[in-house]
Design a protein around this motif. Structure first.
Motif, mmCIF file in Angstrom:
data_model
loop_
_atom_site.group_PDB
_atom_site.id
_atom_site.type_symbol
_atom_site.label_atom_id
_atom_site.label_comp_id
_atom_site.label_asym_id
_atom_site.label_seq_id
_atom_site.Cartn_x
_atom_site.Cartn_y
_atom_site.Cartn_z
ATOM 1 N N SER A 123 0.834 -1.211 0.000
ATOM 2 C CA SER A 123 0.000 0.000 0.000
ATOM 3 C C SER A 123 0.865 1.255 0.000
ATOM 4 O O SER A 123 0.612 2.213 -0.731
ATOM 5 C CB SER A 123 -0.921 0.005 1.221
ATOM 6 N N GLN A 124 1.917 1.261 0.820
ATOM 7 C CA GLN A 124 2.805 2.415 0.891
ATOM 8 C C GLN A 124 3.596 2.561 -0.407
ATOM 9 O O GLN A 124 3.787 3.683 -0.907
ATOM 10 C CB GLN A 124 3.760 2.265 2.076
ATOM 11 N N GLU A 141 1.362 4.043 -3.103
ATOM 12 C CA GLU A 141 1.141 5.476 -2.905
ATOM 13 C C GLU A 141 2.359 6.277 -3.354
ATOM 14 O O GLU A 141 2.228 7.331 -3.997
ATOM 15 C CB GLU A 141 0.843 5.748 -1.427
ATOM 16 N N SER A 201 2.626 6.161 -7.143
ATOM 17 C CA SER A 201 1.579 6.990 -7.722
ATOM 18 C C SER A 201 1.999 8.464 -7.734
ATOM 19 O O SER A 201 1.777 9.178 -8.725
ATOM 20 C CB SER A 201 0.284 6.810 -6.935
#
Length: 267
Positions: free
Chosen positions: A16-17, A20, A23
């Motif tokens: 998830s990190q 992010e 992105s």
């Protein structure tokens, strides 16, 4: 850089990190591509005008190479983004990736359009220099394809100097022809990126559809299992009811038989 070609600067081990972080980097690169493309367009509008000079064309080439590098780097980051595990966020991750790909595609489309305009300007410039220098190649344009000057023509340059063409003109033509060839190569590179983006979207869509199909299948199996458990519980309840009724009937019979025996013995 890791052994598998991924950039360790954006990998922490937490999907998830990492997603992010990637992105943010992808979004930043897309913005840079837009900014530099606008600058290239500004320089392009000055070509063929009084402010046109060697330094301006050098800046143009540098900007083009920078954007081409950013495009390849961004494509790599998008691939890494799509490869990150997202067990509980698959649909959200796909939507995020689709958004990034759409923005990247828009920026690349604009950049490629400008590239083609630059190539046309360069070709027009070479044609003017050739016409002004009375350079006649004797080779029809239809046989030369996209390149204005073939390798054979380049090899004839030195011989044509003696026919009134200056070394300066020849060097200028060679320089511009090299720039055109580089532009055409860059345009092909962008075309390949477009193809890769299309494949990534297609494969990601198939993956999500497969995962969703598996989830739906699992849900069906769970529902069937629940129904079977409900039926088993119902059967067990009915079975217990029948046993209770049977016990009551047996008790009644036992009482009746007992009363009959007691009455017979008393008489």
């Amino acid at each position: 850089m890791s052994r598998d070609g991924k950039d360790d600067r954006f990998l922490t081990g937490d999907p998830s990190q990492d997603a992010e972080q990637l992105s943010r980097v992808i979004t930043s690169n897309i913005q840079k591509i837009g900014w530099h493309s606008a600058e290239i367009q500004r320089i392009l509008n000055q070509l063929g005008k009084p402010q046109d000079n060697a330094e301006l064309r050098k800046q143009l080439q540098q900007k083009q190479q920078l954007v081409n590098h950013l495009a390849k780097e961004t494509e790599k980051y998008i691939k890494e983004f799509g490869s990150l595990a997202a067990v509980n966020e698959q649909r959200q991750r796909k939507l995020q990736k689709d958004r990034l790909v759409a923005e990247f595609t828009t920026a690349l489309t604009n950049f490629q359009r400008i590239q083609r305009e630059v190539a046309e300007k360069e070709k027009e410039f070479v044609a003017r220099v050739r016409a002004g220098s009375h350079l006649s190649t004797g080779v029809p344009d239809s046989q030369r394809g996209e390149n204005l000057l073939s390798l054979e023509i380049t090899n004839q340059f030195q011989d044509q100097v003696e026919d009134g063409i200056t070394e300066e003109d020849l060097e200028l033509i060679k320089e511009r022809e090299n720039a055109i060839q580089q532009l055409e190569s860059d345009i092909l590179d962008i075309n390949e990126i477009f193809k890769d983006l299309g494949m990534m979207i297609h494969e990601q869509g198939d993956l999500v559809d497969s995962i969703e199909a598996n989830v739906e299948t699992a849900e069906v199996h769970v529902q069937e299992a629940n129904q079977q458990l409900s039926r088993a519980a119902e059967y067990q309840r009915k079975s217990r009811k029948k046993i209770c009724i049977l016990i009551i009937v047996l008790l009644i019979l036992a009482v009746v038989v007992g009363l009959i025996i007691w009455a017979t013995v008393k008489k």
